[in-house]
Design a protein around this motif. Structure first.
Motif, mmCIF file in Angstrom:
data_model
loop_
_atom_site.group_PDB
_atom_site.id
_atom_site.type_symbol
_atom_site.label_atom_id
_atom_site.label_comp_id
_atom_site.label_asym_id
_atom_site.label_seq_id
_atom_site.Cartn_x
_atom_site.Cartn_y
_atom_site.Cartn_z
ATOM 1 N N GLU A 160 0.831 -1.201 0.000
ATOM 2 C CA GLU A 160 0.000 0.000 0.000
ATOM 3 C C GLU A 160 0.862 1.246 0.000
ATOM 4 O OE1 GLU A 160 -1.883 1.093 3.886
ATOM 5 O OE2 GLU A 160 -1.159 -0.906 4.494
ATOM 6 N N ASP A 161 0.250 2.345 -0.410
ATOM 7 C CA ASP A 161 0.847 3.660 -0.239
ATOM 8 C C ASP A 161 -0.246 4.560 0.330
ATOM 9 O OD1 ASP A 161 -0.794 4.416 -2.396
ATOM 10 O OD2 ASP A 161 0.829 4.255 -3.854
ATOM 11 N N SER A 162 -0.037 5.855 0.320
ATOM 12 C CA SER A 162 -1.003 6.758 0.953
ATOM 13 C C SER A 162 -2.351 6.786 0.238
ATOM 14 C CB SER A 162 -0.429 8.180 1.002
ATOM 15 O OG SER A 162 -0.154 8.643 -0.320
ATOM 16 N N GLY A 163 -2.360 6.363 -1.033
ATOM 17 C CA GLY A 163 -3.585 6.487 -1.815
ATOM 18 C C GLY A 163 -4.323 5.200 -2.115
ATOM 19 N N ALA A 164 -3.633 4.049 -2.029
ATOM 20 C CA ALA A 164 -4.285 2.818 -2.474
ATOM 21 C C ALA A 164 -3.636 1.581 -1.886
ATOM 22 C CB ALA A 164 -4.265 2.740 -4.000
ATOM 23 N N TRP A 165 -4.380 0.477 -1.979
ATOM 24 C CA TRP A 165 -3.845 -0.853 -1.713
ATOM 25 C C TRP A 165 -3.590 -1.523 -3.053
ATOM 26 C CZ3 TRP A 165 -8.258 0.720 1.134
ATOM 27 C CH2 TRP A 165 -8.040 0.888 2.515
ATOM 28 N N TYR A 166 -2.530 -2.338 -3.098
ATOM 29 C CA TYR A 166 -2.171 -3.038 -4.327
ATOM 30 C C TYR A 166 -2.084 -4.528 -4.032
ATOM 31 C CZ TYR A 166 -0.833 1.729 -5.524
ATOM 32 O OH TYR A 166 -0.838 3.087 -5.735
ATOM 33 N N LEU A 167 -2.949 -5.308 -4.671
ATOM 34 C CA LEU A 167 -2.993 -6.752 -4.467
ATOM 35 C C LEU A 167 -2.422 -7.462 -5.683
ATOM 36 C CD1 LEU A 167 -6.651 -6.903 -3.148
ATOM 37 C CD2 LEU A 167 -4.619 -7.272 -1.752
ATOM 38 N N HIS A 168 -1.561 -8.429 -5.430
ATOM 39 C CA HIS A 168 -1.065 -9.320 -6.491
ATOM 40 C C HIS A 168 -1.601 -10.703 -6.152
ATOM 41 C CE1 HIS A 168 1.705 -10.808 -9.606
ATOM 42 N NE2 HIS A 168 1.839 -11.860 -8.811
ATOM 43 N N VAL A 169 -2.459 -11.244 -7.032
ATOM 44 C CA VAL A 169 -3.228 -12.436 -6.682
ATOM 45 C C VAL A 169 -2.999 -13.551 -7.701
ATOM 46 C CG1 VAL A 169 -5.503 -13.292 -6.047
ATOM 47 C CG2 VAL A 169 -4.985 -10.848 -5.801
ATOM 48 N N GLY A 170 -2.657 -14.730 -7.207
ATOM 49 C CA GLY A 170 -2.484 -15.889 -8.065
ATOM 50 C C GLY A 170 -3.775 -16.261 -8.766
ATOM 51 N N ALA A 171 -3.656 -16.723 -10.009
ATOM 52 C CA ALA A 171 -4.837 -16.989 -10.830
ATOM 53 C C ALA A 171 -5.710 -18.108 -10.274
ATOM 54 C CB ALA A 171 -4.406 -17.333 -12.255
ATOM 55 N N GLY A 172 -5.138 -18.978 -9.460
ATOM 56 C CA GLY A 172 -5.907 -20.095 -8.935
ATOM 57 C C GLY A 172 -6.652 -19.809 -7.653
ATOM 58 N N GLU A 173 -6.554 -18.581 -7.140
ATOM 59 C CA GLU A 173 -7.295 -18.215 -5.933
ATOM 60 C C GLU A 173 -8.793 -18.119 -6.237
ATOM 61 O OE1 GLU A 173 -6.406 -17.852 -2.852
ATOM 62 O OE2 GLU A 173 -4.211 -17.795 -2.952
ATOM 63 N N ASN A 174 -9.616 -18.509 -5.280
ATOM 64 C CA ASN A 174 -11.057 -18.377 -5.417
ATOM 65 C C ASN A 174 -11.450 -16.905 -5.319
ATOM 66 O OD1 ASN A 174 -13.802 -18.104 -3.699
ATOM 67 N ND2 ASN A 174 -13.950 -19.879 -5.057
ATOM 68 N N TRP A 175 -12.294 -16.437 -6.252
ATOM 69 C CA TRP A 175 -12.623 -15.017 -6.297
ATOM 70 C C TRP A 175 -13.345 -14.553 -5.033
ATOM 71 C CZ3 TRP A 175 -11.253 -10.745 -8.696
ATOM 72 C CH2 TRP A 175 -12.001 -9.608 -8.408
ATOM 73 N N HIS A 176 -14.366 -15.269 -4.617
ATOM 74 C CA HIS A 176 -15.126 -14.830 -3.448
ATOM 75 C C HIS A 176 -14.243 -14.806 -2.197
ATOM 76 C CE1 HIS A 176 -18.444 -14.147 -0.729
ATOM 77 N NE2 HIS A 176 -18.115 -15.224 -0.034
ATOM 78 N N GLN A 177 -13.347 -15.766 -2.076
ATOM 79 C CA GLN A 177 -12.444 -15.779 -0.921
ATOM 80 C C GLN A 177 -11.495 -14.576 -0.955
ATOM 81 O OE1 GLN A 177 -12.774 -17.723 1.765
ATOM 82 N NE2 GLN A 177 -14.598 -18.440 0.670
ATOM 83 N N LEU A 178 -11.160 -14.110 -2.159
ATOM 84 C CA LEU A 178 -10.365 -12.887 -2.279
ATOM 85 C C LEU A 178 -11.150 -11.690 -1.755
ATOM 86 C CD1 LEU A 178 -7.967 -11.155 -3.297
ATOM 87 C CD2 LEU A 178 -9.132 -11.069 -5.524
ATOM 88 N N VAL A 179 -12.432 -11.612 -2.117
ATOM 89 C CA VAL A 179 -13.279 -10.523 -1.618
ATOM 90 C C VAL A 179 -13.321 -10.562 -0.089
ATOM 91 C CG1 VAL A 179 -15.591 -9.507 -1.626
ATOM 92 C CG2 VAL A 179 -14.654 -10.487 -3.732
ATOM 93 N N CYS A 180 -13.499 -11.750 0.472
ATOM 94 C CA CYS A 180 -13.518 -11.898 1.931
ATOM 95 C C CYS A 180 -12.191 -11.471 2.543
ATOM 96 C CB CYS A 180 -13.824 -13.348 2.309
ATOM 97 S SG CYS A 180 -15.481 -13.901 1.862
ATOM 98 N N TYR A 181 -11.095 -11.836 1.907
ATOM 99 C CA TYR A 181 -9.755 -11.474 2.385
ATOM 100 C C TYR A 181 -9.611 -9.958 2.479
ATOM 101 C CZ TYR A 181 -4.671 -10.678 2.104
ATOM 102 O OH TYR A 181 -3.386 -10.224 2.306
ATOM 103 N N THR A 182 -10.068 -9.251 1.463
ATOM 104 C CA THR A 182 -9.910 -7.790 1.471
ATOM 105 C C THR A 182 -10.695 -7.159 2.626
ATOM 106 O OG1 THR A 182 -11.739 -7.498 -0.121
ATOM 107 C CG2 THR A 182 -9.494 -7.658 -1.011
ATOM 108 N N LEU A 183 -11.913 -7.617 2.842
ATOM 109 C CA LEU A 183 -12.715 -7.039 3.918
ATOM 110 C C LEU A 183 -12.149 -7.387 5.294
ATOM 111 C CD1 LEU A 183 -16.329 -7.542 2.540
ATOM 112 C CD2 LEU A 183 -14.988 -5.448 2.615
ATOM 113 N N GLN A 184 -11.594 -8.594 5.420
ATOM 114 C CA GLN A 184 -10.966 -8.989 6.681
ATOM 115 C C GLN A 184 -9.764 -8.118 7.003
ATOM 116 O OE1 GLN A 184 -10.189 -13.114 5.909
ATOM 117 N NE2 GLN A 184 -12.349 -13.699 6.110
ATOM 118 N N HIS A 185 -9.156 -7.560 5.964
ATOM 119 C CA HIS A 185 -7.989 -6.681 6.141
ATOM 120 C C HIS A 185 -8.364 -5.205 5.978
ATOM 121 C CE1 HIS A 185 -6.035 -10.576 5.535
ATOM 122 N NE2 HIS A 185 -4.977 -10.056 6.118
#
Length: 345
Positions: free
Chosen positions: A77-102
């Motif tokens: 992250e920087d002052s303006g945004a978060w930057y996620l680098h995500v493996g193609a095999g990750e489940n999409w909905h679990q990624l959404v959950c991950y972001t909210l958990q963080h």
């Protein structure tokens, strides 16, 4: 791990009784390259598959199916945004959950969309007023022939409505291995669609949006673990303003959305429903009772049942509205992807 003549019933969310010659789970780029070359040396067709949530196997696949399970989520992250680098095999909905958990906001409208992260750019997935192109920073693409990867920035991905460059220029011999996502810290909720319009933009939280989206989707859409389906079968048609006005004059209740180019997107589910097709059945396939845009495997359907039903639905909509619905689901034949429109034309 691989198996010969393996059933794909648990690898496609329609739960159709289809088979592939060979199935290999892929958890690294090196494994992917090796498996690809082995299949090509054996003169076999190759199909890269995530969770099988947006595909219709019209017949058995006579080749090697590579299951993309390349995992990993990293966040900076920087002052303006978060930057996620995500493996193609990750489940999409679990990624959404991950972001909210963080405490990272911006993906909540895209909750419960089935499938893997690697499939998201191909379709430019979207829901409730947000599309992947709104949050995508880049896509990492691997050339399987030479093992060289390249990074396509969002402006190079040619994103459109359920469309991208990956559907056209990178269909054969390429694999998406990671997706970069940028989520701004200056969060503005998107409440323009469906039940979200009832939420207060001044007080709403990302978690509330997430919960509302999940509740709505669970209420309207069948769970593929219980009833085989691939979500929305057809795209919402985009028509000229003139055509839309003709339809709205006769059917003023049709939901519509004005596009940036002033064309009009109509709700395909409404068009199908207005043809009295909810519950219509052909063989083991049926139009879902709660959401006409979804075709379901209601009783041991085979591929031909889904095809026949899709063709029937499309023709009924053409007869009533003179609109040709285009499948959103990707059609897979013995040697790979085929033209879905030609199949249901």
């Amino acid at each position: 791990m691989s198996n010969q003549g393996q059933s794909l019933k648990h690898l496609n969310t329609f739960a159709l009784p289809v088979y592939a010659t060979r199935v290999i789970g892929i958890n690294s780029v090196s494994t992917l390259i090796t498996a690809w070359h082995e299949a090509r040396m054996a003169d076999q067709s190759v199909l890269l598959l995530g969770e099988g949530s947006n595909v219709l196997f019209v017949e058995d696949f006579s080749g090697t199916l590579l299951l993309n399970r390349i995992k990993g989520i990293s966040c900076t992250e920087d002052s303006g945004a978060w930057y996620l680098h995500v493996g193609a095999g990750e489940n999409w909905h679990q990624l959404v959950c991950y972001t909210l958990q963080h405490c990272i906001r911006g993906l909540e409208n895209l909750a419960l969309i089935p499938g893997c992260v690697g499939a998201a750019p191909i379709q430019n997935i979207g829901a409730y007023g947000v599309e992947l192109q709104n949050v995508c920073q880049y896509v990492d693409l691997l050339d399987l022939n030479n093992g060289v990867s390249q990074r396509l920035m969002v402006e190079d991905c040619q994103f459109g409505y359920r469309d991208s460059i990956f559907k056209h220029c990178y269909k054969e011999g390429f694999a998406i291995i990671a997706v970069g996502i940028k989520l701004t810290k200056a969060w503005i909720p998107t409440l323009s669609h469906g039940d979200l319009t009832q939420l207060d933009p001044l007080t709403v939280t990302a978690e509330e949006i997430f919960n509302q989206v999940c509740a709505t989707r669970r209420r309207k859409l069948p769970d593929p673990a219980v009833t085989g389906n691939a979500g929305s079968f057809f795209k919402n048609p985009i028509v000229s303003r003139k055509k839309a006005m003709e339809i709205l004059k006769k059917y003023p209740r049709v939901p519509y959305y004005i596009q940036p180019d002033h064309c009009i997107k109509l709700a395909a589910g409404w068009l199908i429903d207005s043809c009295a097709l909810k519950g219509h059945r052909i063989g083991g396939a049926a139009v879902h009772q709660q959401q006409a845009l979804v075709l379901i495997n209601i009783n041991n359907a085979v591929s031909q049942d889904i095809l026949d039903l899709a063709r029937y639905v499309r023709r009924q909509v053409v007869a009533k509205f003179a609109i040709y619905l285009e499948p959103e689901v990707r059609f897979i034949a013995a040697n790979g992807e085929i033209n879905s429109v030609e199949c249901v034309g």
